[in-house]
Design an enzyme around this catalytic site. Structure first.
Site, PDB file in Angstrom:
ATOM      1  CG  HIS A 371      11.888 -19.540  10.886  1.00  0.00           C
ATOM      2  ND1 HIS A 371      10.683 -19.218  11.464  1.00  0.00           N
ATOM      3  CD2 HIS A 371      12.707 -19.864  11.909  1.00  0.00           C
ATOM      4  CE1 HIS A 371      10.775 -19.331  12.775  1.00  0.00           C
ATOM      5  NE2 HIS A 371      12.002 -19.731  13.075  1.00  0.00           N
ATOM      6  CE  LYS A 562       0.505 -10.485   5.610  1.00  0.00           C
ATOM      7  NZ  LYS A 562       0.705 -11.770   6.250  1.00  0.00           N
ATOM      8  NE  ARG A 563      10.407  -6.073   6.638  1.00  0.00           N
ATOM      9  CZ  ARG A 563      11.673  -5.985   7.054  1.00  0.00           C
ATOM     10  NH1 ARG A 563      11.971  -6.078   8.337  1.00  0.00           N
ATOM     11  NH2 ARG A 563      12.650  -5.765   6.204  1.00  0.00           N
ATOM     12  CE  LYS A 568       5.971 -11.587   4.812  1.00  0.00           C
ATOM     13  NZ  LYS A 568       5.269 -12.342   5.872  1.00  0.00           N
ATOM     14  CB  THR A 670       2.543 -15.344  13.884  1.00  0.00           C
ATOM     15  OG1 THR A 670       3.439 -14.296  13.507  1.00  0.00           O
ATOM     16  CG2 THR A 670       3.311 -16.631  14.110  1.00  0.00           C
ATOM     17  CE  LYS A 674       1.306 -11.476  15.816  1.00  0.00           C
ATOM     18  NZ  LYS A 674       2.308 -10.615  15.135  1.00  0.00           N
TER      19      LYS A 674
HETATM   20  C1  LIG Z   1       3.034 -10.794  14.037  1.00  0.00           C
HETATM   21  C2  LIG Z   1       3.934  -9.769  13.489  1.00  0.00           C
HETATM   22  C3  LIG Z   1       4.613 -10.007  12.294  1.00  0.00           C
HETATM   23  C4  LIG Z   1       4.411 -11.258  11.474  1.00  0.00           C
HETATM   24  O1  LIG Z   1       3.332 -11.065  10.583  1.00  0.00           O
HETATM   25  P1  LIG Z   1       3.074 -12.054   9.352  1.00  0.00           P
HETATM   26  O2  LIG Z   1       1.792 -11.560   8.778  1.00  0.00           O
HETATM   27  O3  LIG Z   1       2.938 -13.415   9.931  1.00  0.00           O
HETATM   28  O4  LIG Z   1       4.214 -11.907   8.437  1.00  0.00           O
HETATM   29  C5  LIG Z   1       5.452  -9.018  11.805  1.00  0.00           C
HETATM   30  N1  LIG Z   1       5.632  -7.864  12.462  1.00  0.00           N
HETATM   31  C6  LIG Z   1       4.980  -7.600  13.615  1.00  0.00           C
HETATM   32  C7  LIG Z   1       5.193  -6.284  14.287  1.00  0.00           C
HETATM   33  C8  LIG Z   1       4.118  -8.532  14.173  1.00  0.00           C
HETATM   34  O5  LIG Z   1       3.500  -8.260  15.325  1.00  0.00           O
END
Ligand SMILES: *Cc1c(COP(=O)(O)O)cnc(C)c1O
Length: 841
Positions: A371, A562-563, A568, A670, A674
């Site tokens: 990863h 996101k985190r 990021k 991911t 979404k």
């Molecule tokens: C999908 C998801 C992530 C991953 O998000 P990225 O933008 O791909 O880093 C992190 N936390 C939650 C709660 C998610 O549903």
């Protein structure tokens, strides 16, 4: 028997529910309320109702579970074991209801009993047993494996406390424990009879038996691993798998001798030490120092899981020679890498296999998902710690390394640099065991999680290993389950898609392609926009309630969730907000596109810089949101405690999806999938799966800016000072100065000095370097937004072209190319033959 007439029906919108089933469900819920919860309907709280309903639903799932498990067992089917230190599953109630086809009927039943489904579902805490993308991937995969009827078990740890709860106090992040189990967990089954001993420490004795060396490990400490099973039900309830999480118990919970001397605390000291293993989930970005407990967690769950699967295999096959034909073990990142050494130990030490044969079985059984490309992010452990905690495993790793280095020497004779680079032991930094290398060498397939990531893996972190073991690296681009991220999160859009693409779209996402023909259709566009508006109004209400900020649902909703991490680049986003704020202030009369920037995400508790970025976002928000001079054209909000449930509310309301990582650093992402699936246009860099999203949705339906991965490498080599870039960009220069001089922190003007300094002189994440490109790109987004039909068309085309990002596709690829297990076809029987019995199979 409950469940025998199930799994229910899947009524089309508006279709009436079956009265008999309705009566059965109502009575089942009432029985649970009385007999399992112990409450009378008159005094039951919403949480009591939730528990009763969850238990009534669980009964129906268990029935399917037992049937499918028996079928897999009787059929001698190969099983997948997904080992992951994280499973970010969120809530299960509506997920399971939806997959069982019981959502409408439970909603009606509960309504008749006087409880609202939406109130009820809020009583379920999020199972936050993960940090972010990696853990959520494991959760989506579990759902897809069940949907594709692949017999599988997810193995992980049942943490008493999941990822911390985030509270924003005065703009700062504060962390509080996540007590997700304090009201019990209706989904899990404790299996007190499924217990394994996991050992630590001690020493190794070598004896000769029939001319062969035998190692006998005499451990110093033993901990018990107890199984807790959660059923994971696939779409249409046809297959159910288990998520088996291990909880740690002391093998000797109360020392009575010590107790009797009056030392009550000392008497349970060993219990406390054992149970600390499953106490809490480690935040990522935690400093590696002093993480002995983390290594204990990793060995604990790997050992229990392998013992469990070996026992299952022995009970059905009687021997372990054919393990790889019946078991595929997937290692999610390096955290379960110890599986390589542990499986060798089980085969050689406990089952008398010869080394070479054991090695063949191990490699054929294991595969590993990488990863991250950052060499420093691949786990390593001091040899000294290993020696103390896992002495036998260290011996095994040394022996694997001897054979491995012999191969390296054969391939590149005399090349010591090559050998040092592929070695399982890093000799340079004080002798450390390299877990990424261990997982690679012990696996028959190693996969990256997006096309670019897998390519870069071959060129960077695993360049030399790839040379040595050619053909092992493969790509499996991540995916997301559409059941949760479209059907459940966005019921209004799902309803529209069922009308537009037919019922089969629920089973076969490629039918979303039928939207292509409607993308420019004015009437359809209006319906599509009405759905988006509905979702945005719901999010605006939530923001009003939580933050007391008034949001106009017709503004452009610009989302970054996101985190919080430097790579990021939330910082780039907030800098752009500052520059935009200045621009609006300078020229308030221009026809600015009203925009709401919405942020959410947690920073690791020890990651001070990321926490300062959160504070900056909140400080800028405070000034911008309260400045009458900009007439509400820009609003900034930070929603606290980002988790799966919050994501489910934010994502359907998004117009714009921020995917702006420093190119080369996001393995896949991911969240990007979404958001695009829910009709958001992506603004992003060419990184991770953004590249494949662009390839699918088309360059005209995505906004790409900034440097590419190779540009970043080149620029970093030239130096990290950004003075020149900033000098050429008046708006960037002004934005940084504003932050540096306290425009947003008048009470503490130096607060963001470190951020300003990094932006000017240590621009490792290319925030300054990419700023102008990003700002321009955002103004292009504004221009597009002003032509509503064109925007809506692009948005519809994003939805239409996302089917490939279903985790069903990803899992099918794993099944065919890594695990060698059969999967069920696209359409379940029920859809191929209307009215057909849902039978075995
Ligand atoms: C999908 C998801 C992530 C991953 O998000 P990225 O933008 O791909 O880093 C992190 N936390 C939650 C709660 C998610 O549903």
């Amino acid at each position: 028997m409950p469940g025998q007439s199930l799994p229910g029906n899947f009524p089309a919108p508006g279709q009436p529910v079956d009265e008999l089933v309705l009566a059965e469900i109502k009575s089942a819920i009432l029985v649970k309320l009385t007999l399992a919860v112990g409450k009378d309907a008159g005094i039951a709280t919403t949480r009591d109702w939730y528990k009763a309903a969850a238990l009534a639903l669980r009964d129906r799932i268990v029935h399917r579970w037992l049937i499918t498990d028996k079928q897999s067992y009787d059929g001698g089917r190969k099983r997948v074991y997904y080992l992951s230190l994280e499973f970010l599953i969120g809530r299960l109630f509506t997920d399971a209801l939806n997959n069982m086809g019981l959502l409408p009927i439970f909603e009606t039943a509960l309504g008749d009993l006087g409880v609202g489904l939406s109130d009820l579902r809020k009583c379920e805490p999020d199972a936050a047993l993960g940090n972010g993308g990696l853990g959520r991937l494991a959760a989506c995969f579990m759902e897809s494996m069940a949907t594709l009827a692949i017999p599988a078990i997810g193995y992980g740890i049942r943490y008493d406390f999941g990822l911390f709860r985030q509270i924003i106090h005065d703009g700062w992040q504060q962390e509080y424990p996540d007590e997700w189990l304090s009201f019990g967990n209706p989904w899990e089954f404790q299996r007190p009879e499924v217990v394994y001993h996991v050992h630590f420490g001690g020493g190794v004795e070598h004896v000769e038996v029939k001319g062969r060396d035998r190692a006998i490990w005499h451990p110093a400490e033993t901990v018990k691993a107890v199984a807790y099973d959660t059923p994971i039900v696939g779409w249409r309830g046809q297959h159910v798998n288990a998520l088996r999480l291990w909880s740690a118990r002391s093998a000797d919970p109360l020392n009575l001798d010590v107790f009797n001397t009056g030392d009550y605390l000392g008497a349970s000291a060993e219990e406390a030490r054992a149970e600390s293993i499953c106490k809490f989930l480690y935040p990522n970005d935690e400093s590696p120092a002093g993480r002995e407990l983390r290594l204990r967690q990793e060995y604990f769950f790997v050992s229990a899981s392998l013992q469990d699967l070996v026992k299952r295999h022995l009970s059905s096959d009687g021997q372990l020679r054919g393990l790889a034909t019946k078991a595929a073990v997937q290692l999610n990142d390096t955290h379960p890498s110890l599986a390589v050494a542990e499986l060798m130990r089980i085969l050689v030490d406990l089952h008398n296999f010869r080394w070479d044969e054991a090695w063949k079985i191990t490699v054929a059984t294991l595969s590993y998902t990488n990863h991250t490309l950052l060499p420093e992010a691949l786990e390593t452990w001091p040899v000294e710690l290993f020696e103390r905690m896992l002495p036998r495993h260290l011996e095994i790793i040394y022996r694997i390394n001897v054979n491995h280095l012999a191969l390296a020497d054969e391939r590149c004779p005399g090349d010591d640099d090559f050998k040092a680079s592929v070695s399982l032991i890093d000799e340079k930094s004080g002798r450390r065991v390299r877990m990424g290398q261990l997982a690679f060498v012990g696996s028959h397939r190693i996969n990256g999680v997006s096309a670019m990531h897998s390519d870069l893996m071959k060129e960077t972190v695993f360049h030399d290993l790839n040379h040595l073991y050619q053909g092992r690296i493969t790509n499996k681009t991540n995916g997301i389950t559409f059941r949760r991220w479209l059907m459940l999160a966005n019921p209004k859009l799902t309803e529209l898609l069922r009308e537009a693409c037919g019922e089969a779209v629920l089973d076969d996402p490629s039918r979303l392609g039928l939207l292509e023909a409607r993308a420019g259709d004015n009437a359809f566009q209006q319906q599509f926009r009405a759905v988006k508006h509905h979702n945005k109004a719901a999010l605006a209400r939530l923001i009003g309630e939580r933050l007391n900020v008034k949001i106009d649902p017709s503004a452009l909703f610009d989302i970054q969730i996101k985190r919080i991490h430097e790579y990021k680049r939330q910082l780039l986003n907030i800098l752009e907000a500052v520059a935009l704020y200045h621009a609006i202030k300078d020229d308030p009369q221009r026809d600015w596109v009203p925009r709401v920037k919405i942020f959410a995400g947690k920073a690791a508790a020890s990651y001070r810089y990321a926490k300062l970025i959160i504070k900056l976002i909140n400080d800028v928000a405070e000034v911008v949101n309260n400045d009458p001079a900009i007439g509400g054209k820009l609003k900034i909000v930070f929603l606290a405690d980002y988790n799966v449930s919050l994501a489910e509310i934010i994502i359907p309301a998004a117009d714009l999806s921020e995917q702006i990582s420093t190119a080369g650093m996001e393995a896949s992402g991911t969240g990007n999938m979404k958001l695009a699936l829910n009709g958001a246009l992506t603004i992003g860099t060419l990184d991770g799966a953004n590249i494949e999203i662009r390839d699918h949705v088309g360059t005209e339906n995505i906004a790409i800016f900034g440097m590419e991965a190779m540009d970043v490498v080149v620029r970093r080599r030239q130096g990290l000072d950004a003075t020149d870039v900033i000098r050429r960009s008046p708006q960037l220069s002004r934005a940084i100065s504003a932050i540096a001089c306290g425009e947003f922190s008048p009470g503490d003007p130096d607060r963001f000095e470190s951020i300003a300094h990094a932006l000017r002189h240590h621009d490792h994440y290319m925030v300054s370097a990419d700023f102008d490109s990003y700002y321009e790109c955002q103004r292009g987004v504004d221009a597009r937004w002003q032509v509503a039909p064109a925007w809506t068309r692009a948005s519809i085309l994003n939805v239409a072209r996302m089917p490939w990002f279903s985790s069903d596709r990803t899992i099918r690829e794993y099944a065919e190319e890594i695990w060698n297990v059969p999967v069920r076809g696209v359409l379940p029987q029920t859809l191929q033959e209307p009215g057909a019995q849902r039978g075995a199979g």
